[in-house]
Design a protein around this motif. Structure first.
Motif, short mmCIF file in Angstrom:
data_model
loop_
_atom_site.label_atom_id
_atom_site.label_comp_id
_atom_site.label_asym_id
_atom_site.label_seq_id
_atom_site.Cartn_x
_atom_site.Cartn_y
_atom_site.Cartn_z
N GLY A 1 4.97 16.21 0.56
CA GLY A 1 4.17 15.97 -0.43
C GLY A 1 4.40 14.39 -0.95
N PHE A 2 3.52 13.55 -1.23
CA PHE A 2 3.70 12.21 -1.67
C PHE A 2 3.84 12.03 -3.16
CE2 PHE A 2 2.01 8.14 -3.07
CZ PHE A 2 2.80 7.24 -2.09
N LYS A 3 4.80 11.37 -3.34
CA LYS A 3 5.19 10.71 -4.57
C LYS A 3 4.95 9.34 -5.05
CE LYS A 3 8.67 11.72 -8.19
NZ LYS A 3 8.24 10.44 -9.07
N ALA A 4 4.14 8.96 -5.80
CA ALA A 4 3.95 7.53 -6.10
C ALA A 4 4.86 7.07 -6.99
CB ALA A 4 2.55 7.58 -6.95
N ASP A 5 5.52 5.76 -6.67
CA ASP A 5 6.11 4.79 -7.58
C ASP A 5 5.44 4.27 -8.51
OD1 ASP A 5 8.40 5.60 -6.34
OD2 ASP A 5 8.23 3.90 -4.95
N HIS A 6 4.19 3.84 -8.48
CA HIS A 6 3.22 3.06 -9.22
C HIS A 6 1.85 3.69 -9.35
CE1 HIS A 6 6.32 -0.02 -7.92
NE2 HIS A 6 5.92 0.33 -7.06
N HIS A 7 1.06 3.12 -10.38
CA HIS A 7 -0.56 3.25 -10.28
C HIS A 7 -1.15 2.14 -10.79
CE1 HIS A 7 0.68 7.77 -10.09
NE2 HIS A 7 -0.46 7.67 -9.31
N TYR A 8 -0.91 1.06 -10.03
CA TYR A 8 -1.37 -0.46 -10.54
C TYR A 8 -3.03 -0.16 -9.98
CZ TYR A 8 3.49 -1.88 -10.26
OH TYR A 8 4.98 -1.81 -10.27
N SER A 9 -3.71 -0.62 -10.99
CA SER A 9 -5.11 -0.83 -10.56
C SER A 9 -5.49 -2.24 -9.91
CB SER A 9 -6.13 -0.66 -11.94
OG SER A 9 -5.88 0.69 -12.51
N ILE A 10 -6.35 -1.93 -8.96
CA ILE A 10 -6.80 -3.40 -8.39
C ILE A 10 -7.96 -3.72 -8.81
CG2 ILE A 10 -7.45 -4.43 -6.17
CD1 ILE A 10 -5.53 -2.02 -4.78
N ALA A 11 -8.11 -5.07 -9.26
CA ALA A 11 -9.34 -5.68 -9.84
C ALA A 11 -10.22 -5.79 -8.65
CB ALA A 11 -8.97 -7.25 -10.09
N PRO A 12 -11.89 -5.43 -8.94
CA PRO A 12 -12.81 -5.52 -7.90
C PRO A 12 -12.84 -6.85 -7.25
CG PRO A 12 -13.62 -4.57 -10.07
CD PRO A 12 -12.01 -5.25 -10.26
N PHE A 13 -13.08 -6.85 -5.84
CA PHE A 13 -13.24 -7.87 -5.29
C PHE A 13 -14.29 -7.83 -3.96
CE2 PHE A 13 -9.83 -5.79 -2.90
CZ PHE A 13 -10.03 -5.70 -1.63
N GLU A 14 -14.61 -8.81 -3.53
CA GLU A 14 -15.52 -8.98 -2.36
C GLU A 14 -15.36 -10.19 -1.63
OE1 GLU A 14 -19.87 -7.49 -1.50
OE2 GLU A 14 -20.22 -9.46 -1.87
N PHE A 15 -14.65 -10.16 -0.54
CA PHE A 15 -14.21 -11.29 0.30
C PHE A 15 -14.86 -11.18 1.72
CE2 PHE A 15 -10.12 -10.98 -2.55
CZ PHE A 15 -10.55 -11.67 -3.59
N THR A 16 -14.28 -12.22 2.60
CA THR A 16 -14.92 -12.22 3.84
C THR A 16 -13.78 -11.95 4.81
OG1 THR A 16 -16.63 -13.76 3.22
CG2 THR A 16 -16.24 -13.91 5.37
#
Length: 195
Positions: free
Chosen positions: A23-38
């Motif tokens: 099983g996987f154990k997370a160290d963080h739960h940082y939300s990523i701001a929405p983006f749209e790049f090229t």
């Protein structure tokens, strides 16, 4: 006495099964701001496009003379490990920290320098302002991106960020030296199996 042995036996079996489940154990739960790049193919790539896949993120730039070439080589080696272990639903996302210089074409050319096993899994992103990528790096990945006014270099974090299917940064790893290749591959394999 038999009851005590049975309880201990059941407990030991539970421990073994939990250790083997991977099983996987997370160290963080940082939300990523929405983006749209090229990306390097002049296609738009957004955070929503990446949801449903796990991905490894890094911050690099094509004229970097220090940490970026080893980071790119290490990421290519990681991809070999992922391919060997049969991990399929993943992406490698490289955010340029020098977006004024790093055009999609330049990023595509840069990628060819590193003998990556499957270039289709890579998103080499640009098409934003320096402030935008600095904000994204600091707020979403907790990594610095600082333009050096005295040179053409950019000071930036050299860690790899592991992002889950929901678009949260769940772990970070050394990306330049002492890269824990086996741990990253194992984590990505475990995370890819989670719904």
């Amino acid at each position: 006495m038999k009851k005590k042995v049975l309880v201990v036996g059941v407990f030991m079996m539970a421990l073994v099964l939990s250790a083997c489940s991977g099983g996987f154990k997370a160290d963080h739960h940082y939300s990523i701001a929405p983006f749209e790049f090229t990306n390097q193919n002049n296609e738009k790539v957004s955070l929503d496009d990446l949801k449903g896949d796990i991905w490894l993120a890094q911050f690099v730039f094509t004229s970097c003379t220090t940490v970026c070439p080893p980071m790119m080589s290490n990421m290519a080696e990681l991809q070999e490990g992922l391919e060997d272990k049969g991990v399929e639903n993943y992406k490698i996302v490289s955010f340029s920290v020098d977006p004024e210089v790093d055009t999609p074409e330049k990023l595509g050319e840069y990628l060819t320098n590193f003998d990556v096993p499957d270039p289709a899994k890579w998103e080499m992103l640009t098409g934003y302002k320096m402030e935008d990528i600095s904000d994204l790096a600091v707020k979403s990945f907790k990594m610095p991106v600082i333009d050096d006014p005295n040179s053409d270099q950019v000071i930036h974090g050299s860690r790899f960020g592991l992002v889950n299917k929901e678009g949260k940064v769940v772990k970070t790893y050394a990306g330049n030296v002492d890269v824990p290749f086996d741990t990253i591959v194992k984590d990505m394999k475990a995370l890819s199996k989670e719904d």
